[in-house]
Design an enzyme around this catalytic site. Structure first.
Site, short mmCIF file in Angstrom:
data_model
loop_
_atom_site.label_atom_id
_atom_site.label_comp_id
_atom_site.label_asym_id
_atom_site.label_seq_id
_atom_site.Cartn_x
_atom_site.Cartn_y
_atom_site.Cartn_z
N MET A 7 15.31 -25.60 16.42
CA MET A 7 15.90 -24.86 17.54
C MET A 7 15.08 -23.59 17.81
O MET A 7 15.55 -22.67 18.47
CB MET A 7 17.35 -24.51 17.24
CG MET A 7 18.21 -25.77 17.06
SD MET A 7 19.94 -25.52 17.42
CE MET A 7 20.36 -24.35 16.17
N ALA A 22 12.78 -20.02 17.23
CA ALA A 22 12.79 -18.78 16.44
C ALA A 22 12.22 -19.12 15.06
O ALA A 22 12.85 -18.91 14.02
CB ALA A 22 14.19 -18.17 16.35
N HIS A 51 10.16 -19.70 11.60
CA HIS A 51 9.79 -18.89 10.44
C HIS A 51 9.08 -19.80 9.45
O HIS A 51 8.87 -21.00 9.75
CB HIS A 51 11.04 -18.23 9.83
CG HIS A 51 12.18 -19.19 9.62
ND1 HIS A 51 12.12 -20.22 8.70
CD2 HIS A 51 13.38 -19.32 10.23
CE1 HIS A 51 13.24 -20.91 8.74
NE2 HIS A 51 14.02 -20.39 9.66
N HIS A 60 10.41 -23.36 8.74
CA HIS A 60 10.02 -24.39 9.71
C HIS A 60 8.56 -24.81 9.48
O HIS A 60 8.22 -26.00 9.53
CB HIS A 60 10.14 -23.86 11.14
CG HIS A 60 11.53 -23.50 11.56
ND1 HIS A 60 11.92 -22.20 11.80
CD2 HIS A 60 12.62 -24.26 11.79
CE1 HIS A 60 13.19 -22.18 12.18
NE2 HIS A 60 13.65 -23.42 12.17
N GLN A 94 25.90 -28.66 19.80
CA GLN A 94 26.21 -28.49 18.37
C GLN A 94 26.78 -27.11 18.04
O GLN A 94 27.06 -26.82 16.88
CB GLN A 94 24.98 -28.79 17.52
CG GLN A 94 23.90 -27.73 17.54
CD GLN A 94 22.68 -28.18 16.75
OE1 GLN A 94 21.98 -29.10 17.14
NE2 GLN A 94 22.44 -27.54 15.61
N GLN A 132 16.28 -28.74 3.20
CA GLN A 132 17.43 -28.72 2.27
C GLN A 132 18.37 -27.55 2.59
O GLN A 132 19.55 -27.58 2.26
CB GLN A 132 16.92 -28.59 0.83
CG GLN A 132 18.02 -28.62 -0.21
CD GLN A 132 17.59 -28.00 -1.53
OE1 GLN A 132 16.52 -28.32 -2.03
NE2 GLN A 132 18.41 -27.13 -2.08
N LYS A 133 17.83 -26.52 3.25
CA LYS A 133 18.65 -25.38 3.69
C LYS A 133 19.92 -25.88 4.39
O LYS A 133 20.99 -25.33 4.22
CB LYS A 133 17.80 -24.51 4.63
CG LYS A 133 18.53 -23.58 5.52
CD LYS A 133 18.89 -22.34 4.77
CE LYS A 133 19.62 -21.29 5.56
NZ LYS A 133 20.08 -21.60 6.87
P1 AMP Z 1 16.87 -25.03 12.87
O1 AMP Z 1 15.79 -24.52 13.77
O2 AMP Z 1 17.65 -23.97 12.21
O3 AMP Z 1 17.71 -26.10 13.52
O4 AMP Z 1 16.11 -25.76 11.68
C1 AMP Z 1 15.18 -26.78 11.93
C2 AMP Z 1 14.81 -27.42 10.62
O5 AMP Z 1 14.24 -26.45 9.76
C3 AMP Z 1 16.03 -28.00 9.89
O6 AMP Z 1 15.67 -29.24 9.31
C4 AMP Z 1 16.31 -26.96 8.85
O7 AMP Z 1 16.96 -27.47 7.70
C5 AMP Z 1 14.91 -26.49 8.51
N1 AMP Z 1 14.96 -25.16 7.90
C6 AMP Z 1 15.60 -24.06 8.37
N2 AMP Z 1 15.47 -23.03 7.50
C7 AMP Z 1 14.71 -23.49 6.47
C8 AMP Z 1 14.23 -22.91 5.25
N3 AMP Z 1 14.48 -21.66 4.93
N4 AMP Z 1 13.50 -23.69 4.43
C9 AMP Z 1 13.23 -24.99 4.74
N5 AMP Z 1 13.66 -25.59 5.87
C10 AMP Z 1 14.38 -24.86 6.71
#
Ligand code: AMP
Length: 284
Positions: A30, A32, A34, A37, A61, A150-151
């Site tokens: 999504m 932003a 870091h 990702h 969601q 896994q977060k």
């Molecule tokens: P999001 O942008 O928050 O939807 O996350 C996209 C993907 O990145 C998802 O599969 C998350 O589980 C993964 N993700 C988010 N934060 C972390 C992190 N700190 N370490 C590893 N994977 C992450």
């Protein structure tokens, strides 16, 4: 890096790559972005010939509209990070592109008890929204491998289930949580914390670490209660602190009731002064 906003452009590019025999690794996000990702992009690069990342803040969601409105958007920086990481393709669709027929759900997925425990209980409808968007993205990208963190442990379990429901052969690769030097799990929502709140957010990591240190000697219920007390005393509204195990069919069980060894400690809590809800988990 190629940047596509339209489905047709993406599909055309990927069909050519697939015809050349390239294996596609996919990282849905999504934005932003870091280092968490980027660790998924790196894992995808190591395990595929072509890496596709998507950035889409998926409205279906978000059970809390305010959370959706406040979700951080840093697209220029994201493009730069992905380019530097060597990502091959970025898919950046609009809401209209992903949901041309509107946001009302067309499909209902049976995720079983995953939808009624932990994040499922705390965020009604959240996993249906995740299912909608990941299903649509998988149909477009048709990757060989899907990389997730896994977060978001329960999200991985839900997607594992989704892959079975839609009879997909995509391999789900769960990558370890990336943390800051102090232990805080990286999250896009951390951008909404000021310096003091960020330090306070460390209590999540401390709570999980304490459970990991003690779970073999201490009563599980007491451990959970202590963690909740500690978080509450430090300005958190706790949704849950739990010790869980995962059955072979991918469902979650609570060892406390089932007499089995716990596998993960999981936590979700809102840092009250910022209003930011954070989740984290730790393999025991
Ligand atoms: P999001 O942008 O928050 O939807 O996350 C996209 C993907 O990145 C998802 O599969 C998350 O589980 C993964 N993700 C988010 N934060 C972390 C992190 N700190 N370490 C590893 N994977 C992450």
């Amino acid at each position: 890096m190629y940047l596509f906003k339209r489905k047709e452009e993406l599909e055309r590019h990927l069909t050519t790559a697939r015809n050349e025999g390239k294996h596609i690794g996919f990282v849905p996000t999504m934005g932003a972005l870091h280092q968490g990702h980027i660790s998924l992009i790196n894992a995808a690069k190591e395990n595929s010939d072509l890496v596709v990342c998507s950035i889409f803040v998926n409205p279906t969601q978000f059970n809390d509209p305010k959370d959706f409105e406040k979700y951080p958007v840093t697209i220029d920086q994201d493009v730069q990070m992905l380019t530097e990481a060597g990502c091959d393709v970025l898919f950046l669709p609009s809401v209209q592109e992903m949901y041309p027929d509107g946001l009302t759900a067309k499909m209902h997925y049976d995720f079983g008890s995953l939808e009624t425990v932990l994040e499922g209980a705390a965020r009604p409808g959240h996993f249906q929204g995740v299912g909608q968007v990941v299903h649509r993205l998988l149909t477009l990208v048709q990757p060989d491998k899907l990389f997730m963190g896994q977060k978001d442990l329960q999200q991985c379990l839900v997607i594992n289930r989704l892959l079975k429901i839609i009879q997909s052969h995509v391999e789900l690769v769960m990558c370890p949580t990336v943390r800051g030097n102090d232990g805080l799990a990286m999250s896009s929502r951390n951008l909404r914390l000021n310096a003091t709140e960020r330090i306070n957010a460390l209590h999540l990591y401390k709570g999980l670490s304490e459970i990991k240190r003690q779970y073999q000697k201490e009563n599980l219920k007491t451990l959970k209660e202590n963690a909740v007390k500690e978080l509450t005393a430090n300005g958190f509204e706790v949704d849950y602190v739990e010790l869980i195990s995962i059955l072979e069919d991918g469902s979650v069980i609570f060892p406390e009731n089932a007499g089995v060894t716990p596998l993960y400690a999981v936590v979700a809590a809102k840092e009250v002064s910022s209003g930011v809800r954070l989740i984290d988990n730790m393999l025991l």
